[in-house]
Scaffold this motif. Structure first.
Motif, PDB file in Angstrom:
ATOM      1  N   ALA A 101       0.832  -1.210   0.000  1.00 15.31           N
ATOM      2  CA  ALA A 101       0.000   0.000   0.000  1.00 15.31           C
ATOM      3  C   ALA A 101       0.864   1.255   0.000  1.00 15.31           C
ATOM      4  CB  ALA A 101      -0.927  -0.004   1.215  1.00 15.31           C
ATOM      5  N   LEU A 102       1.922   1.264   0.790  1.00 16.75           N
ATOM      6  CA  LEU A 102       2.812   2.429   0.869  1.00 16.75           C
ATOM      7  C   LEU A 102       3.434   2.740  -0.484  1.00 16.75           C
ATOM      8  CD1 LEU A 102       4.484   4.532   2.482  1.00 16.75           C
ATOM      9  CD2 LEU A 102       6.196   2.719   2.821  1.00 16.75           C
ATOM     10  N   ILE A 103       4.007   1.732  -1.126  1.00 19.74           N
ATOM     11  CA  ILE A 103       4.715   1.961  -2.388  1.00 19.74           C
ATOM     12  C   ILE A 103       3.750   2.375  -3.489  1.00 19.74           C
ATOM     13  CG2 ILE A 103       6.071   0.836  -4.200  1.00 19.74           C
ATOM     14  CD1 ILE A 103       7.412  -0.787  -1.981  1.00 19.74           C
ATOM     15  N   HIS A 104       2.583   1.760  -3.539  1.00 18.98           N
ATOM     16  CA  HIS A 104       1.613   2.104  -4.578  1.00 18.98           C
ATOM     17  C   HIS A 104       1.099   3.531  -4.419  1.00 18.98           C
ATOM     18  CE1 HIS A 104       0.510  -2.350  -5.599  1.00 18.98           C
ATOM     19  NE2 HIS A 104       1.703  -1.980  -6.010  1.00 18.98           N
TER      20      HIS A 104
ATOM     21  N   LYS B  69      -0.025   5.581  14.101  1.00 16.59           N
ATOM     22  CA  LYS B  69      -0.670   5.984  12.853  1.00 16.59           C
ATOM     23  C   LYS B  69      -0.987   4.818  11.928  1.00 16.59           C
ATOM     24  CE  LYS B  69       1.577  10.519  12.928  1.00 16.59           C
ATOM     25  NZ  LYS B  69       2.570  11.402  12.260  1.00 16.59           N
ATOM     26  N   LEU B  70      -0.529   3.630  12.271  1.00 15.17           N
ATOM     27  CA  LEU B  70      -0.779   2.456  11.434  1.00 15.17           C
ATOM     28  C   LEU B  70      -0.993   1.250  12.328  1.00 15.17           C
ATOM     29  CD1 LEU B  70      -0.802   1.643   8.371  1.00 15.17           C
ATOM     30  CD2 LEU B  70       1.531   0.816   8.722  1.00 15.17           C
ATOM     31  N   LYS B  71      -2.111   0.582  12.124  1.00 11.79           N
ATOM     32  CA  LYS B  71      -2.378  -0.635  12.884  1.00 11.79           C
ATOM     33  C   LYS B  71      -2.836  -1.736  11.939  1.00 11.79           C
ATOM     34  CE  LYS B  71      -7.177   0.524  14.155  1.00 11.79           C
ATOM     35  NZ  LYS B  71      -8.102   0.732  15.287  1.00 11.79           N
ATOM     36  N   THR B  72      -2.724  -2.956  12.432  1.00 12.57           N
ATOM     37  CA  THR B  72      -3.074  -4.124  11.634  1.00 12.57           C
ATOM     38  C   THR B  72      -4.466  -4.626  12.006  1.00 12.57           C
ATOM     39  OG1 THR B  72      -0.789  -4.849  11.327  1.00 12.57           O
ATOM     40  CG2 THR B  72      -2.483  -6.544  11.185  1.00 12.57           C
TER      41      THR B  72
ATOM     42  N   LEU C  83     -10.877   3.130  10.730  1.00 10.71           N
ATOM     43  CA  LEU C  83      -9.488   3.280  10.285  1.00 10.71           C
ATOM     44  C   LEU C  83      -9.204   4.682   9.760  1.00 10.71           C
ATOM     45  CD1 LEU C  83      -9.036  -0.149   8.461  1.00 10.71           C
ATOM     46  CD2 LEU C  83      -8.161   0.495  10.716  1.00 10.71           C
ATOM     47  N   GLY C  84     -10.255   5.519   9.691  1.00  5.18           N
ATOM     48  CA  GLY C  84     -10.042   6.910   9.301  1.00  5.18           C
ATOM     49  C   GLY C  84     -10.685   7.342   8.003  1.00  5.18           C
ATOM     50  N   ALA C  85     -11.422   6.450   7.328  1.00  5.71           N
ATOM     51  CA  ALA C  85     -12.073   6.839   6.074  1.00  5.71           C
ATOM     52  C   ALA C  85     -13.037   8.000   6.311  1.00  5.71           C
ATOM     53  CB  ALA C  85     -12.813   5.655   5.472  1.00  5.71           C
ATOM     54  N   ASP C  86     -12.947   9.022   5.455  1.00  6.02           N
ATOM     55  CA  ASP C  86     -13.819  10.199   5.581  1.00  6.02           C
ATOM     56  C   ASP C  86     -15.220   9.911   5.053  1.00  6.02           C
ATOM     57  OD1 ASP C  86     -11.783  12.364   6.420  1.00  6.02           O
ATOM     58  OD2 ASP C  86     -10.836  11.436   4.679  1.00  6.02           O
TER      59      ASP C  86
ATOM     60  N   ILE D 157      -2.536   4.887   5.492  1.00  6.84           N
ATOM     61  CA  ILE D 157      -1.379   5.553   4.878  1.00  6.84           C
ATOM     62  C   ILE D 157      -1.818   6.788   4.100  1.00  6.84           C
ATOM     63  CG2 ILE D 157       0.422   5.265   3.121  1.00  6.84           C
ATOM     64  CD1 ILE D 157       0.594   2.299   4.086  1.00  6.84           C
ATOM     65  N   ALA D 158      -2.938   6.686   3.376  1.00  8.01           N
ATOM     66  CA  ALA D 158      -3.455   7.842   2.639  1.00  8.01           C
ATOM     67  C   ALA D 158      -3.821   8.970   3.597  1.00  8.01           C
ATOM     68  CB  ALA D 158      -4.672   7.438   1.802  1.00  8.01           C
ATOM     69  N   LYS D 159      -4.412   8.633   4.727  1.00  9.08           N
ATOM     70  CA  LYS D 159      -4.746   9.653   5.721  1.00  9.08           C
ATOM     71  C   LYS D 159      -3.479  10.291   6.278  1.00  9.08           C
ATOM     72  CE  LYS D 159      -7.978  10.888   7.129  1.00  9.08           C
ATOM     73  NZ  LYS D 159      -8.748  12.075   6.675  1.00  9.08           N
ATOM     74  N   ASN D 160      -2.437   9.492   6.430  1.00  8.58           N
ATOM     75  CA  ASN D 160      -1.175  10.030   6.936  1.00  8.58           C
ATOM     76  C   ASN D 160      -0.566  11.034   5.959  1.00  8.58           C
ATOM     77  OD1 ASN D 160       1.019   9.890   9.007  1.00  8.58           O
ATOM     78  ND2 ASN D 160       2.208   9.184   7.255  1.00  8.58           N
ATOM     79  N   TYR D 161      -0.856  10.845   4.657  1.00 13.29           N
ATOM     80  CA  TYR D 161      -0.409  11.803   3.645  1.00 13.29           C
ATOM     81  C   TYR D 161      -1.279  13.062   3.631  1.00 13.29           C
ATOM     82  CZ  TYR D 161       3.098   8.953   1.203  1.00 13.29           C
ATOM     83  OH  TYR D 161       4.230   8.254   0.855  1.00 13.29           O
ATOM     84  N   GLY D 162      -2.386  13.034   4.344  1.00  9.33           N
ATOM     85  CA  GLY D 162      -3.273  14.193   4.394  1.00  9.33           C
ATOM     86  C   GLY D 162      -4.380  14.170   3.362  1.00  9.33           C
ATOM     87  N   ALA D 163      -4.651  12.994   2.780  1.00  8.30           N
ATOM     88  CA  ALA D 163      -5.689  12.891   1.751  1.00  8.30           C
ATOM     89  C   ALA D 163      -7.078  12.742   2.369  1.00  8.30           C
ATOM     90  CB  ALA D 163      -5.401  11.690   0.846  1.00  8.30           C
ATOM     91  N   GLU D 164      -8.089  13.090   1.580  1.00  8.20           N
ATOM     92  CA  GLU D 164      -9.469  12.803   1.943  1.00  8.20           C
ATOM     93  C   GLU D 164      -9.806  11.442   1.341  1.00  8.20           C
ATOM     94  OE1 GLU D 164     -13.587  14.080   0.093  1.00  8.20           O
ATOM     95  OE2 GLU D 164     -12.767  15.734   1.288  1.00  8.20           O
TER      96      GLU D 164
END
Length: 329
Positions: A148-151, A275-278, A202-205, A179-186
């Protein structure tokens, strides 16, 4: 040691637990006592020899898979691509790790994690395990998390962008949301009804229930669409993209990525900072590897299916080989 051997392609029952010789580390290798590994869709695709990209593409890709992985069965008989464990011994030239270090790692297509022990080069995709994670929690990060991070990084994701994650409740999807939320994305997460609360947690808006709504028909557009399960129909892949938007398919995008240990260390920092959990759906003992594969084959797992590996010496219930089973042919 106990190991799961796959001698031919087929249903989960082709997997057999056997007793084989314990490996010995080379000069630059770590001998790791594996305590947790996983079963993900990639493992089952290899076991079945089914790329799962559609009948037309599969027709051409299957022969290539046989050439690369093995004609009648996997050349590398022990499957599994990610693990967490402890360093039991080190080769004479190892400098980055020591005996007793807790580590997590990806072996990629070298496989080998469905076993009690494995040797891995110290310069491979291996890192010290996050201090706040169990082995069961850490093992999936080294494949699903790093994918997910690399993609997402490949998509040039930036703060303020709108990102849609399709298949958001799977292994890669659950990590991708965070990871997307950590980048500041919606983040808009697409999943089934039963998983809506999970992806929200998990943080989905925003969430979309694909059983009730087609995301391409809601009038929204996105800077990044990440198909974390490879199931968006080709005709729909660009309908909801902004003019300069990026579409990524988890399978096709993985073809030319290179995993690096530094990415694992970055994920370790995210895990340790909270910021990341399994997300773990089920945990099976190694002895139930067949049942674990059956469950993943159904295609409805939430997050990750983990295999916990014990190290007792009771092998009487398993088939015992003579320790010279041909693990590669």
């Amino acid at each position: 040691m106990k190991a799961v051997i796959c001698t031919k392609y087929g249903p989960p029952e082709v997997l057999q637990i056997m007793e084989i010789a314990k490996p010995f580390p080379g000069p630059n290798e770590l001998l790791v006592k594996i305590l947790a590994t996983t079963v993900h869709i990639g493992d089952t695709k290899i076991r079945r020899l089914e790329p799962g990209l559609g009948k037309f593409k599969d027709f051409f890709i299957k022969p290539l898979m046989r050439l690369v992985i093995g004609f009648n069965g996997p050349r590398k008989k022990i499957l599994g691509m990610e693990f967490s464990g402890e360093v039991e011994a080190v080769g004479k030239d190892v400098t980055h790790f020591k005996v007793g270090d807790p580590v997590f790692a990806s072996t990629e297509f070298k496989f080998g994690t469905y076993a009690q022990y494995l040797c891995i080069n110290e310069n491979g995709v291996v890192a010290i395990r996050p201090t706040n994670m169990t082995h069961e929690e850490a093992a999936p990060v080294s494949n699903g998390g790093i994918t997910a991070l690399i993609h997402l990084r490949k998509s040039n994701i930036r703060e303020g962008q709108k990102v849609l994650i399709y298949g958001a409740s799977g292994s890669v999807g659950t990590y991708a949301i965070q990871i997307a939320k950590n980048y500041g994305a919606e983040v808009t997460a697409v999943c089934s009804t039963s998983n809506l609360q999970l992806v929200k947690s998990l943080g989905a808006d925003k969430v979309i229930d694909y059983t009730k709504e087609d995301f391409t028909q809601n009038g929204e557009s996105y800077d990044v669409i990440y198909d974390a399960v490879g199931k968006i129909e080709p005709i729909k892949r660009k309908i909801s993209l902004n003019k300069m938007g990026r579409y990524l398919n988890v399978f096709s995008a993985s073809g030319n990525i290179k995993l690096k240990a530094e990415d694992l260390y970055h994920l370790k920092e995210l895990c340790e900072s909270g910021k990341l959990k399994t997300v773990i759906d089920r945990v099976y003992p190694l002895e139930e590897i067949v049942e674990a594969h059956r469950y993943v084959d159904k295609g409805h797992k939430k997050g990750n299916v983990v295999i916990k590996i014990d190290h007792n010496d009771n092998l009487s219930q398993f088939h015992k080989s003579k320790g010279n089973f041909p693990l590669s042919s």
